[in-house]
Write a protein that holds these residues in place. Structure first.
Motif, PDB file in Angstrom:
ATOM      1  N   GLY A 113      15.149   4.762 -15.208  1.00 62.88           N
ATOM      2  CA  GLY A 113      15.385   3.582 -14.395  1.00 62.88           C
ATOM      3  C   GLY A 113      14.382   3.599 -13.265  1.00 62.88           C
ATOM      4  O   GLY A 113      13.462   4.408 -13.272  1.00 62.88           O
ATOM      5  N   LEU A 114      14.558   2.727 -12.294  1.00 64.71           N
ATOM      6  CA  LEU A 114      13.643   2.731 -11.153  1.00 64.71           C
ATOM      7  C   LEU A 114      14.162   3.739 -10.118  1.00 64.71           C
ATOM      8  O   LEU A 114      15.233   3.534  -9.538  1.00 64.71           O
ATOM      9  CB  LEU A 114      13.578   1.325 -10.550  1.00 64.71           C
ATOM     10  N   PRO A 115      13.451   4.829  -9.896  1.00 65.26           N
ATOM     11  CA  PRO A 115      13.973   5.851  -8.989  1.00 65.26           C
ATOM     12  C   PRO A 115      13.766   5.479  -7.518  1.00 65.26           C
ATOM     13  O   PRO A 115      12.769   5.832  -6.899  1.00 65.26           O
ATOM     14  CB  PRO A 115      13.152   7.094  -9.356  1.00 65.26           C
ATOM     15  N   LEU A 116      14.726   4.770  -6.974  1.00 63.70           N
ATOM     16  CA  LEU A 116      14.595   4.321  -5.582  1.00 63.70           C
ATOM     17  C   LEU A 116      15.007   5.400  -4.585  1.00 63.70           C
ATOM     18  O   LEU A 116      14.441   5.516  -3.509  1.00 63.70           O
ATOM     19  CB  LEU A 116      15.455   3.075  -5.352  1.00 63.70           C
ATOM     20  N   LEU A 117      16.002   6.189  -4.990  1.00 64.37           N
ATOM     21  CA  LEU A 117      16.504   7.222  -4.071  1.00 64.37           C
ATOM     22  C   LEU A 117      16.138   8.611  -4.587  1.00 64.37           C
ATOM     23  O   LEU A 117      16.019   8.822  -5.802  1.00 64.37           O
ATOM     24  CB  LEU A 117      18.027   7.107  -3.947  1.00 64.37           C
ATOM     25  N   PRO A 118      15.960   9.565  -3.685  1.00 64.60           N
ATOM     26  CA  PRO A 118      15.591  10.916  -4.118  1.00 64.60           C
ATOM     27  C   PRO A 118      16.675  11.554  -4.978  1.00 64.60           C
ATOM     28  O   PRO A 118      17.862  11.254  -4.829  1.00 64.60           O
ATOM     29  CB  PRO A 118      15.443  11.685  -2.798  1.00 64.60           C
ATOM     30  N   SER A 119      16.237  12.432  -5.877  1.00 67.77           N
ATOM     31  CA  SER A 119      17.179  13.175  -6.714  1.00 67.77           C
ATOM     32  C   SER A 119      17.297  14.612  -6.185  1.00 67.77           C
ATOM     33  O   SER A 119      16.873  14.886  -5.065  1.00 67.77           O
ATOM     34  CB  SER A 119      16.667  13.146  -8.155  1.00 67.77           C
ATOM     35  N   ASP A 120      17.824  15.494  -7.005  1.00 68.73           N
ATOM     36  CA  ASP A 120      18.063  16.849  -6.507  1.00 68.73           C
ATOM     37  C   ASP A 120      17.250  17.897  -7.273  1.00 68.73           C
ATOM     38  O   ASP A 120      17.620  19.057  -7.315  1.00 68.73           O
ATOM     39  CB  ASP A 120      19.563  17.169  -6.620  1.00 68.73           C
ATOM     40  N   TYR A 121      16.138  17.486  -7.877  1.00 69.57           N
ATOM     41  CA  TYR A 121      15.397  18.412  -8.730  1.00 69.57           C
ATOM     42  C   TYR A 121      14.139  18.944  -8.056  1.00 69.57           C
ATOM     43  O   TYR A 121      13.345  19.641  -8.674  1.00 69.57           O
ATOM     44  CB  TYR A 121      15.037  17.693 -10.045  1.00 69.57           C
ATOM     45  N   ILE A 122      13.973  18.628  -6.782  1.00 72.18           N
ATOM     46  CA  ILE A 122      12.734  18.987  -6.083  1.00 72.18           C
ATOM     47  C   ILE A 122      12.493  20.502  -6.091  1.00 72.18           C
ATOM     48  O   ILE A 122      11.358  20.959  -6.293  1.00 72.18           O
ATOM     49  CB  ILE A 122      12.730  18.427  -4.629  1.00 72.18           C
ATOM     50  N   ALA A 123      13.573  21.285  -5.913  1.00 76.12           N
ATOM     51  CA  ALA A 123      13.406  22.741  -5.857  1.00 76.12           C
ATOM     52  C   ALA A 123      12.821  23.265  -7.166  1.00 76.12           C
ATOM     53  O   ALA A 123      11.924  24.121  -7.163  1.00 76.12           O
ATOM     54  CB  ALA A 123      14.749  23.408  -5.566  1.00 76.12           C
ATOM     55  N   GLU A 124      13.305  22.713  -8.296  1.00 75.90           N
ATOM     56  CA  GLU A 124      12.810  23.161  -9.602  1.00 75.90           C
ATOM     57  C   GLU A 124      11.342  22.776  -9.777  1.00 75.90           C
ATOM     58  O   GLU A 124      10.541  23.545 -10.302  1.00 75.90           O
ATOM     59  CB  GLU A 124      13.645  22.530 -10.732  1.00 75.90           C
TER      60      GLU A 124
ATOM     61  N   SER B  95       0.820  -1.221   0.000  1.00 74.74           N
ATOM     62  CA  SER B  95       0.000   0.000   0.000  1.00 74.74           C
ATOM     63  C   SER B  95       0.848   1.263   0.000  1.00 74.74           C
ATOM     64  O   SER B  95       0.487   2.264  -0.620  1.00 74.74           O
ATOM     65  CB  SER B  95      -0.911   0.032   1.228  1.00 74.74           C
ATOM     66  N   LEU B  96       1.961   1.228   0.709  1.00 76.53           N
ATOM     67  CA  LEU B  96       2.754   2.448   0.866  1.00 76.53           C
ATOM     68  C   LEU B  96       3.766   2.679  -0.252  1.00 76.53           C
ATOM     69  O   LEU B  96       4.229   3.799  -0.441  1.00 76.53           O
ATOM     70  CB  LEU B  96       3.485   2.429   2.217  1.00 76.53           C
ATOM     71  N   THR B  97       4.104   1.602  -0.991  1.00 73.94           N
ATOM     72  CA  THR B  97       5.111   1.763  -2.050  1.00 73.94           C
ATOM     73  C   THR B  97       4.746   2.851  -3.064  1.00 73.94           C
ATOM     74  O   THR B  97       5.593   3.689  -3.397  1.00 73.94           O
ATOM     75  CB  THR B  97       5.354   0.414  -2.762  1.00 73.94           C
ATOM     76  N   PRO B  98       3.507   2.895  -3.567  1.00 75.04           N
ATOM     77  CA  PRO B  98       3.178   3.977  -4.518  1.00 75.04           C
ATOM     78  C   PRO B  98       3.386   5.363  -3.925  1.00 75.04           C
ATOM     79  O   PRO B  98       3.846   6.280  -4.613  1.00 75.04           O
ATOM     80  CB  PRO B  98       1.698   3.746  -4.830  1.00 75.04           C
ATOM     81  N   PHE B  99       3.061   5.508  -2.623  1.00 77.04           N
ATOM     82  CA  PHE B  99       3.276   6.809  -1.975  1.00 77.04           C
ATOM     83  C   PHE B  99       4.758   7.143  -1.934  1.00 77.04           C
ATOM     84  O   PHE B  99       5.161   8.282  -2.164  1.00 77.04           O
ATOM     85  CB  PHE B  99       2.701   6.804  -0.550  1.00 77.04           C
ATOM     86  N   TYR B 100       5.560   6.123  -1.627  1.00 81.11           N
ATOM     87  CA  TYR B 100       7.003   6.332  -1.571  1.00 81.11           C
ATOM     88  C   TYR B 100       7.520   6.798  -2.928  1.00 81.11           C
ATOM     89  O   TYR B 100       8.269   7.776  -3.032  1.00 81.11           O
ATOM     90  CB  TYR B 100       7.713   5.046  -1.140  1.00 81.11           C
ATOM     91  N   PHE B 101       7.073   6.092  -3.978  1.00 81.07           N
ATOM     92  CA  PHE B 101       7.545   6.456  -5.318  1.00 81.07           C
ATOM     93  C   PHE B 101       7.039   7.841  -5.729  1.00 81.07           C
ATOM     94  O   PHE B 101       7.734   8.571  -6.423  1.00 81.07           O
ATOM     95  CB  PHE B 101       7.137   5.402  -6.349  1.00 81.07           C
ATOM     96  N   MET B 102       5.821   8.160  -5.299  1.00 79.09           N
ATOM     97  CA  MET B 102       5.296   9.491  -5.622  1.00 79.09           C
ATOM     98  C   MET B 102       6.213  10.568  -5.030  1.00 79.09           C
ATOM     99  O   MET B 102       6.576  11.528  -5.717  1.00 79.09           O
ATOM    100  CB  MET B 102       3.873   9.648  -5.052  1.00 79.09           C
ATOM    101  N   VAL B 103       6.592  10.377  -3.775  1.00 75.34           N
ATOM    102  CA  VAL B 103       7.456  11.358  -3.113  1.00 75.34           C
ATOM    103  C   VAL B 103       8.837  11.388  -3.766  1.00 75.34           C
ATOM    104  O   VAL B 103       9.373  12.460  -4.074  1.00 75.34           O
ATOM    105  CB  VAL B 103       7.564  11.058  -1.593  1.00 75.34           C
ATOM    106  N   VAL B 104       9.394  10.199  -4.007  1.00 77.41           N
ATOM    107  CA  VAL B 104      10.745  10.151  -4.587  1.00 77.41           C
ATOM    108  C   VAL B 104      10.745  10.731  -6.006  1.00 77.41           C
ATOM    109  O   VAL B 104      11.613  11.529  -6.373  1.00 77.41           O
ATOM    110  CB  VAL B 104      11.270   8.693  -4.593  1.00 77.41           C
TER     111      VAL B 104
END
Lengths: 477, 271
Positions: free
Chosen positions: B41-52, B20-29
């Motif tokens: 690829g599969l984005p498992l870890l956060p990137s650095d584009y959030i500010a943009e 249940s929580l995996t989609p939420f995790y991916f949405m945030v990441v």
């Protein structure tokens, strides 16, 4: 007790703040009242009556430049607010911004409406007699449907007096009704070709020269032969095309068969070649299995495994440059074996339910955008859109110029000189979008099911047509 | 054996929670990625584009949009729940002619999809000069068939009519009985309905689609869809918008969760 009072006061002030956002906002200077059903109907009738008259005078008038100006929104000095619904923010945001700089008395309020919802929203507004925007963006695949709505000003009439001959021959009639009403002006010419990655072209064909490549790919069969070779040589990793949907789109728009002739939908004739070639490409591993337009498919623009991309003019900015920002200098554009073709595009029209002041202001914008040097140059520089107005092409430098992203290739001269001049558009139909939707479904089905033949696909498409095309007077072949 | 069963239950619950929580995790990441990089690829870890992405979202009147959605959902929820609770109370406590017919009519309104009545509703709102305001998106929820049906069913089973009768004998008026005696007894039903109406109103797409004709009236779903155009969708920005859009719903669930599992009527009447 004190805390209670403070809480109540806070709650009331919050509610009041929210209520402010709920008001009718009558301060925006928008002269448009709700277009009642009655009004809309009357206006539509009036437009229809007017169109029935003699339009010989209008046809002879020069639409270009200042002479084409309709009502002068600026002259009165009063601020006029007009509205626009659109999905194409890349075009209208810079265009409106620049226009409003030089026309401070005209304010354009744009509302972004998703492409997929756009026509429904227009239909519902008309059906309920609700307010329509002053300017409407008319998708080319639904242009016949827009013509039937009866809510657009005829731009060949006073005070607009647009001469359709001012535009490229292949496109001038697209937004024109059978009785000669021009309901909108094409936003841009949409010449299309094949974009390719230069490094991969050199690797597999020994050249990245567009003309030499066009020589290698002279017939549709060449795509299959070369695509098969590339896939085999790469050990199954590299493909000529990334998506069956993109290939079907290209072949469909390059096909000159009309979707509808009189009371017949020519589905089999239109789709047999498209699906046949797509099935051949699938069987020979010429095309990869990405679904067109999805993020996964878009990511292939930046990879090293896919060579060719069917490419309308607008895809250069929307797809290529945005999906492969680091690919500058590695792209080229070549003529496909099918010849130049037109893909996509839309026109901008003025609704007849708007007030006279709004119509005049909207025309001021349209005239500026398509007939004045400033507007045309803004579209070119900010959006890389080239207007369909022929006179601007008399200056060879207008559409010419080396594009560094395409390794210095003169994209403008190629698309607007070589490709645009050879385009022949099939006749439009109210069922264009329906057939296109079915084509997309079939392309996905063909790529997903290796056993599906072109005949199977066409048969499936005919069944879909029978479900979706509800006009009992039409024969679907 | 009992320990083994308990461990199995926890394992099962853990797996279901993870799913249940995996989609939420991916949405945030994914909201931290540039659109073009999301699907490489599969984005498992956060990137650095959030500010943009946040910049893109807030560049387009997102604050007002958020306020609009909050106001619409809060008003819809409050009035709908109040009206529905009153309907439920009246239908349970009062005896009158055509009561069954009325109940059937309420159920009938649930069976007609919104799409069928949308044109009529647009004409109604236009006649009332309410187009160009947020009210059409709120009024739709005021008389809600589901809300009324839900409260009729809930009050019918959760409210002991003896409470009402006792209050009447003690001289309480109907308004006082409803607000001070009945309301506390049906709190779980009220809160569940609050959550549902808020959620549906918050996510409503069709009605805002036809009524929102200016950016000032935008609601969250229309705004997020608007981040796409015909040819390119900014998924990174859309997902960032969705992350922000999920916050009020999460808060509602967190605040309401305790009440959903508490049966307040238990022991309301001493035996």
């Amino acid at each position: 007790m004190k805390r209670k009072i403070v809480s109540v006061l806070l709650a009331v002030s919050m509610l009041a703040g929210m209520m402010a956002g709920c008001g009718n906002g009558g301060d925006d200077g928008n002269a448009k009242s709700d277009a009642s059903g009655e009004d809309a109907g009357n206006n539509a009738d009036a437009a229809g009556d007017e169109a029935g008259g003699d339009d010989a005078d209008a046809a002879g008038n020069d639409a270009s430049g200042e002479e084409a100006g309709g009502g002068d929104a600026d002259a009165s000095g009063e601020e006029v607010t007009i509205t626009y619904w659109g999905w194409d923010t890349n075009w209208y945001e810079p265009m409106f911004e620049k226009f409003m700089e030089s026309h401070p008395n005209i304010k354009i309020e744009a509302t972004t409406v998703a492409y997929s919802d756009y026509f429904t929203k227009i239909q519902q507004a008309i059906a309920s007699g609700s307010e329509l925007p002053t300017m409407v963006q008319q998708s080319c695949t639904l242009i016949e449907n827009y013509k039937q709505l009866g809510v657009f000003e005829d731009l060949t009439k006073d005070p607009y007096n647009v001469d359709p001959n001012a535009f490229f021959d292949f496109i001038k009639g697209r937004a024109m009704t059978e009785d000669g009403q021009l309901i909108g002006i094409e936003q841009s010419v949409s010449p299309s070709a094949i974009a390719y990655k230069r490094d991969l072209a050199k690797k597999y064909f020994g050249t990245d020269d567009p003309q030499e490549l066009a020589e290698i790919f002279k017939t549709p069969q060449d795509y299959i032969t070369e695509g098969k070779r590339i896939n085999e040589e790469s050990g199954g990793t590299d493909y000529l095309f990334h998506s069956g949907g993109a290939v079907a789109e290209w072949l469909y728009f390059a096909d000159s068969v009309d979707v509808q002739t009189d009371n017949t939908i020519n589905f089999t004739e239109k789709m047999t070649n498209v699906m046949g070639l797509l099935c051949d490409m699938r069987d020979n591993k010429v095309v990869d299995t990405f679904e067109n337009g999805t993020p996964q498919a878009n990511a292939t623009y930046a990879d090293d495994n896919h060579l060719f991309y069917p490419c309308p003019n607008w895809a250069i900015t929307y797809y290529i440059k945005s999906n492969d920002p680091d690919g500058s200098g590695n792209w080229g554009l070549m003529l496909p074996a099918t010849g130049g073709y037109s893909h996509g595009g839309c026109s901008v029209g003025i609704t007849n339910t708007s007030t006279d002041a709004q119509k005049a202001a909207a025309w001021e914008f349209i005239n500026w955008a398509f007939f004045t040097e400033e507007g045309v140059q803004t579209a070119k520089e900010k959006v890389e859109y080239y207007v369909p107005t022929k006179e601007f092409y008399e200056d060879p430098s207008y559409a010419a110029g080396a594009d560094e992203f395409f390794a210095g290739q003169d994209i403008g001269a190629f698309l607007y000189g070589e490709v645009a001049q050879s385009i022949v558009l099939p006749k439009t139909s109210v069922w264009d979008q329906t057939v296109i939707d079915i084509r997309d479904l079939l392309a996905v089905a063909v790529m997903a099911d290796p056993s599906m033949t072109a005949e199977d696909a066409v048969q499936k498409g005919l069944e879909e047509c029978a479900n979706r095309i509800t006009d009992s007077e039409l024969t679907i072949k | 054996m009992r320990k083994f069963t308990k461990a199995g239950s926890y394992l099962l619950l853990g797996i279901i929670s993870l799913i249940s929580l995996t989609p939420f995790y991916f949405m945030v990441v994914m909201s931290t990625y540039k659109t073009e990089n999301i699907f490489k690829g599969l984005p498992l870890l956060p990137s650095d584009y959030i500010a943009e992405n946040v910049k893109t979202v807030f560049a387009s009147n997102f604050v007002q949009t958020y306020g609009n959605s909050l106001f619409i959902s809060a008003m819809s929820m409050l009035v709908c729940v109040l009206v529905s609770a009153m309907v439920g109370y009246a239908m349970t406590v009062y005896q009158f002619r055509f009561k069954k017919l009325l109940k059937s009519f309420i159920m009938l309104t649930m069976m007609a999809p919104t799409q069928i009545g949308i044109i009529g509703y647009m004409i109604e709102m236009r006649t009332m000069h309410l187009t160009g305001t947020l009210w059409p998106m709120i009024f739709l929820w005021f008389a809600n068939g589901f809300g009324a049906f839900w409260m009729i069913q809930f009050i019918g089973t959760a409210l002991p009519t003896e409470i009402v009768e006792s209050a009447r004998i003690d001289g309480a008026g109907e308004l006082r009985i409803f607000s001070q005696m009945v309301f506390p007894c049906i709190k779980p039903g009220i809160l569940t309905l609050c959550l549902l109406i808020f959620l549906w109103s918050w996510n409503s797409y069709l009605v805002p689609l036809v009524f929102v004709n200016t950016e000032k009236l935008n609601t969250i779903p229309i705004f997020i869809k608007g981040l796409a155009n015909a040819y390119r969708t900014d998924y990174g920005a859309q997902l960032t918008g969705l992350v922000f859009a999920t916050v009020p719903l999460l808060l509602m669930f967190i605040i309401g969760s305790k009440n959903f599992i508490t049966g307040l009527t238990a022991g309301a009447v001493k035996g």
